[in-house]
Design an enzyme around this catalytic site. Structure first.
Site, PDB file in Angstrom:
ATOM      1  N   ASP A  93       0.874  -1.169   0.000  1.00 55.53           N
ATOM      2  CA  ASP A  93       0.000   0.000   0.000  1.00 55.53           C
ATOM      3  C   ASP A  93       0.916   1.226   0.000  1.00 55.53           C
ATOM      4  O   ASP A  93       2.116   1.115   0.280  1.00 55.53           O
ATOM      5  CB  ASP A  93      -0.878  -0.035   1.254  1.00 55.53           C
ATOM      6  CG  ASP A  93      -1.639   1.254   1.468  1.00 55.53           C
ATOM      7  OD1 ASP A  93      -2.324   1.703   0.537  1.00 55.53           O
ATOM      8  OD2 ASP A  93      -1.512   1.823   2.562  1.00 55.53           O
TER       9      ASP A  93
ATOM     10  N   ASP B 262      -0.183   5.174   1.027  1.00 56.04           N
ATOM     11  CA  ASP B 262      -0.437   6.087   2.144  1.00 56.04           C
ATOM     12  C   ASP B 262      -0.582   5.318   3.452  1.00 56.04           C
ATOM     13  O   ASP B 262      -1.422   4.431   3.581  1.00 56.04           O
ATOM     14  CB  ASP B 262      -1.719   6.893   1.884  1.00 56.04           C
ATOM     15  CG  ASP B 262      -1.606   7.766   0.643  1.00 56.04           C
ATOM     16  OD1 ASP B 262      -0.613   8.496   0.537  1.00 56.04           O
ATOM     17  OD2 ASP B 262      -2.504   7.710  -0.211  1.00 56.04           O
TER      18      ASP B 262
END
Length: 226
Positions: A11, A13
């Site tokens: 991922d 953020d």
């Protein structure tokens, strides 16, 4: 039978970069511009990881879809202004991020990203931190349903020449863990982002780590010998 490449998907953020200040600020301004009550910062951080329209829908479930879309477009404008015109970026990498990514790459793992961010936003982050060359597949909200739908992971696997048993998704939210579970891959949680460790485990994380430097050993143990 051909051997599949081993793939580690991150991922963005809350996992690679600490972007919460920009996200919270932009969402507050978006709500204020529409005359809505101020949000709690925690509520905003809870939806990080979802695609933007879905994130706003999560915050405003009683509004119509057209409102969610309109607010998402306004948010993009605010975020761009803060990031580019006012020069508040780049978001900082978490400690150990670059060193660990380079180590995994050197050890022969394919690397990818699956994020609710836009492709433009993701590429800017990777370019700012000189990470672009390390990734073989980039999946964003531009071309996929929102997490936890498995589409991003499934496409990353196909692009990297990998397979579910030798793929790991690494993220900081329950959406990441559920996406990995839906795609039938391994899921590793990190506890420096936006959801708590026990939530990640409940959502399907096989383990949760508190340091980027622990990731290579976890990867090796879970998919390195597969």
């Amino acid at each position: 039978m051909a051997e599949h490449n081993k793939l580690v998907i991150f991922d963005c953020d809350g996992t690679l970069v600490d972007s919460q200040h920009m996200i919270v600020t932009a969402m507050h301004e978006t709500f204020e511009a529409r005359g809505l009550a101020a949000l709690d910062d925690i509520a905003v951080r809870r939806i990080v990881g979802l695609s933007l329209v879905e994130a706003i829908a999560n915050l405003l479930p009683d509004e119509e879809a057209a409102v969610h879309t309109e607010m998402a477009e306004f948010y993009k404008g605010v975020f761009y202004r803060l990031r580019v015109e006012e020069g508040l970026g780049p978001d900082p990498l978490y400690p150990g991020t670059k060193e660990v990514l380079e180590a995994l790459n050197s050890d022969g793992y394919m690397l990818g990203v699956a994020t609710g961010n836009s492709m433009r936003g993701l590429k800017r982050v990777l370019e700012e931190h000189e990470l672009s060359h390390l990734f073989v597949t980039l999946q964003t909200a531009d071309g996929h349903p929102s997490k936890p739908h498995p589409s991003m992971v499934q496409t990353a696997i196909a692009e990297a020449g990998s397979a579910e048993p030798v793929t790991m998704m690494i993220g900081d939210t329950t959406f990441d863990m559920m996406m990995a579970r839906n795609a039938r891959t391994h899921a590793l949680g990190v506890n420096w982002g936006y959801h708590a460790g026990h939530e990640l485990e409940a959502a399907g994380a096989v383990q949760v780590t508190s340091s980027f430097y622990d990731i290579p050993d976890r990867v090796e143990a879970l998919i390195g010998t597969a």
